[in-house]
Design a protein around this motif. Structure first.
Motif, short mmCIF file in Angstrom:
data_model
loop_
_atom_site.label_atom_id
_atom_site.label_comp_id
_atom_site.label_asym_id
_atom_site.label_seq_id
_atom_site.Cartn_x
_atom_site.Cartn_y
_atom_site.Cartn_z
N LEU A 149 -44.50 -3.02 -86.11
CA LEU A 149 -43.36 -3.25 -84.98
C LEU A 149 -42.93 -4.67 -84.81
N ASN A 150 -43.79 -5.74 -85.13
CA ASN A 150 -43.26 -7.10 -85.38
C ASN A 150 -42.50 -7.30 -86.50
N GLY A 151 -43.10 -6.81 -87.66
CA GLY A 151 -42.24 -7.03 -88.97
C GLY A 151 -40.66 -6.41 -88.77
N LEU A 152 -40.72 -5.18 -88.43
CA LEU A 152 -39.47 -4.84 -88.26
C LEU A 152 -38.34 -5.32 -87.16
N TYR A 153 -39.09 -5.77 -85.96
CA TYR A 153 -38.39 -6.58 -85.22
C TYR A 153 -37.82 -7.96 -85.74
N GLN A 154 -38.74 -8.62 -86.52
CA GLN A 154 -38.36 -9.81 -87.18
C GLN A 154 -37.33 -9.82 -88.46
N HIS A 155 -37.26 -8.32 -88.87
CA HIS A 155 -36.48 -8.44 -90.14
C HIS A 155 -35.04 -7.46 -89.76
N ASN A 224 -52.04 -6.57 -81.65
CA ASN A 224 -53.31 -6.83 -81.89
C ASN A 224 -53.37 -8.15 -82.55
N LEU A 225 -54.36 -8.93 -81.83
CA LEU A 225 -54.64 -10.53 -82.43
C LEU A 225 -54.91 -10.60 -83.61
N THR A 226 -55.80 -9.75 -84.37
CA THR A 226 -56.20 -10.03 -85.57
C THR A 226 -55.26 -9.56 -86.65
N VAL A 227 -54.61 -8.50 -86.42
CA VAL A 227 -53.34 -8.17 -87.40
C VAL A 227 -52.24 -9.04 -87.29
N LEU A 228 -51.92 -9.57 -85.78
CA LEU A 228 -50.65 -10.53 -85.95
C LEU A 228 -51.03 -11.68 -86.68
N THR A 229 -52.21 -12.19 -86.49
CA THR A 229 -52.72 -13.60 -87.17
C THR A 229 -52.56 -13.22 -88.73
N SER A 230 -52.74 -12.07 -89.39
CA SER A 230 -52.86 -12.12 -90.80
C SER A 230 -51.30 -12.12 -91.02
N LEU A 231 -50.44 -12.28 -90.32
CA LEU A 231 -48.91 -12.43 -90.66
C LEU A 231 -48.55 -13.81 -90.59
N VAL A 232 -49.46 -14.74 -90.17
CA VAL A 232 -48.96 -16.08 -90.08
C VAL A 232 -48.83 -16.64 -91.51
N GLY A 233 -47.66 -17.30 -92.09
CA GLY A 233 -47.46 -17.79 -93.17
C GLY A 233 -46.58 -16.82 -94.08
N THR A 234 -46.25 -15.57 -93.63
CA THR A 234 -45.32 -14.79 -94.05
C THR A 234 -44.20 -14.47 -93.53
N PRO A 235 -43.05 -13.88 -94.10
CA PRO A 235 -41.95 -13.76 -93.32
C PRO A 235 -41.54 -12.56 -92.45
N TYR A 236 -42.70 -11.94 -91.90
CA TYR A 236 -42.90 -10.74 -91.25
C TYR A 236 -43.43 -11.35 -89.63
N ARG A 259 -61.30 -18.34 -83.51
CA ARG A 259 -60.64 -18.78 -84.66
C ARG A 259 -59.09 -18.21 -85.02
N TYR A 260 -58.71 -17.03 -84.60
CA TYR A 260 -57.42 -16.38 -84.55
C TYR A 260 -56.48 -17.18 -83.78
N LEU A 261 -56.79 -17.74 -82.31
CA LEU A 261 -56.12 -18.27 -81.59
C LEU A 261 -55.88 -19.80 -82.29
N SER A 262 -56.88 -20.34 -82.92
CA SER A 262 -56.68 -21.69 -83.45
C SER A 262 -55.66 -21.51 -84.76
N THR A 263 -55.70 -20.54 -85.28
CA THR A 263 -54.84 -20.19 -86.22
C THR A 263 -53.44 -20.37 -86.05
N LEU A 264 -53.19 -19.58 -84.77
CA LEU A 264 -51.76 -19.59 -84.27
C LEU A 264 -51.41 -20.81 -83.75
N GLN A 265 -52.41 -21.60 -83.17
CA GLN A 265 -52.29 -23.06 -82.61
C GLN A 265 -51.78 -23.98 -83.72
#
Length: 348
Positions: A149-155, A224-236, A259-265
């Protein structure tokens, strides 16, 4: 060539290969301008795809097919939906091929994930984002489907829908919400259902807890927070500037949510937001013993200092009555009411 040099060379080769796949199949991220899919109508054909985990039993697919037929849709099952490759529904390339085929098939008007699980991140390099942008269609799913959902929106700028998957519970409430949002394209307020216990003196279930009072407007992204955080640092990962972020999760320890919110922060994403809606964190219990935090306390740690409107307890996530939320649509968040008001139709 020694082992260390070989590993470095192999890793660089893999990164260059994936980079070339992305650049060959997608243009520059275009989430600044949303692309709206055409609304569904009775008799339209939707494709069921399995972009992540494998189905446990064939009967799950049969139930999903019958659910959408009951809504008045025809169903076309992706070629690889019943495949299995370890815990995936087929190879990465085959799962991606089903999605590309569904978007390019003129007969198919909408695409629905049969289930989540894990695996959507792995198929991103094989998606044809340019083709998808030229063939915008309804895409529905949640949990691991957050990546799509988010990767397709971004690209591609595609507006898509975070909501029940094929094997989710589909009742009259879910069918009615799908009709209002995806068939009729209505602009309405998404909020929690009232407590069904008519004898209760006040709302006990589906209660909203305000973190920061107020209203905010912006385009809706998240999942989903876990999944969204896994995209940090990617182009998606979508651009977060001025966005309304919605989050949910399931079966996570409170320290992992922290931990996940800390990563996004640390990635500078939370500071860019206009508002936050946190839904359900099912089976996310506080740590036992001295020194534990509640979920609300962790959310307050991150969102209170930002001063942006924020609330928790929204009726979306890994719950039976999972509200449908359109990604990429302008909304107004009202933290005091725990609501998201659609400011534009999510379909054309």
């Amino acid at each position: 060539m020694d082992r260390r040099t070989f590993v470095k060379a192999s890793t660089l080769g893999m990164l260059l290969s994936q980079s070339s796949l992305v650049s060959a199949k997608s243009s520059q991220p275009s989430s600044a301008q949303s692309v709206f899919p055409k609304r569904l109508k009775q008799g339209d054909t939707v494709a069921l795809v399995a972009p992540a985990g494998a189905l446990n039993q064939k009967v799950e697919l049969e139930i999903a097919v019958e659910s959408f037929q009951a809504i008045g849709l025809k169903v076309k099952v992706g070629k690889h939906v019943l495949d299995r490759d370890g815990y995936f529904a087929g190879t990465d390339q085959d799962r991606a091929a089903d999605i590309n085929d569904a978007f390019s098939d003129p007969e198919v008007k909408g695409i629905i994930a049969v289930r989540g699980g894990w695996g959507c991140n792995r198929i991103l390099p094989f998606l044809d984002f340019d083709m998808i942008a030229q063939n915008p269609k309804v895409l529905l799913g949640y949990s691991d489907i957050t990546t799509l959902l988010n990767g397709l929106y971004q690209h591609s700028g595609l507006v898509s829908f975070h909501g029940p998957v094929g094997i989710s519970y589909w009742g009259q409430d879910q069918a009615e919400q799908m009709r209002k949002m995806i068939f009729e394209g209505g602009k309405f307020i998404i909020k929690n259902q009232p407590d069904k216990d008519e004898k209760a003196l006040t709302q006990r279930k589906n209660r909203i807890q305000v973190i920061n009072s107020g209203k905010a407007t912006g385009r809706l992204v998240g999942g989903n927070l876990t999944v969204l955080t896994s995209l940090v640092g990617t182009p998606y990962l979508p651009d977060m500037q001025g966005k309304i972020l919605f989050l949910e999760d399931v079966s996570e320890s409170i320290y992992r949510i922290d931990r996940y919110l800390s990563t996004l922060q640390l990635a500078g994403k939370l500071q860019q937001l206009a508002g936050v809606a946190f839904g359900q964190c099912s089976d996310c219990n506080p740590e036992k013993g001295y020194g534990g935090f509640t979920l609300l306390q962790i959310l307050e740690h991150y969102f209170k200092p930002l001063g942006i409107p924020a609330y928790m307890g929204g009726q979306f996530g890994h719950v039976r009555d999972n509200n449908i939320l359109p990604i990429g649509v302008n909304v107004e968040l009202d933290a005091d009411q725990g609501s998201l008001r659609l400011l534009e139709s999510p379909v054309s």
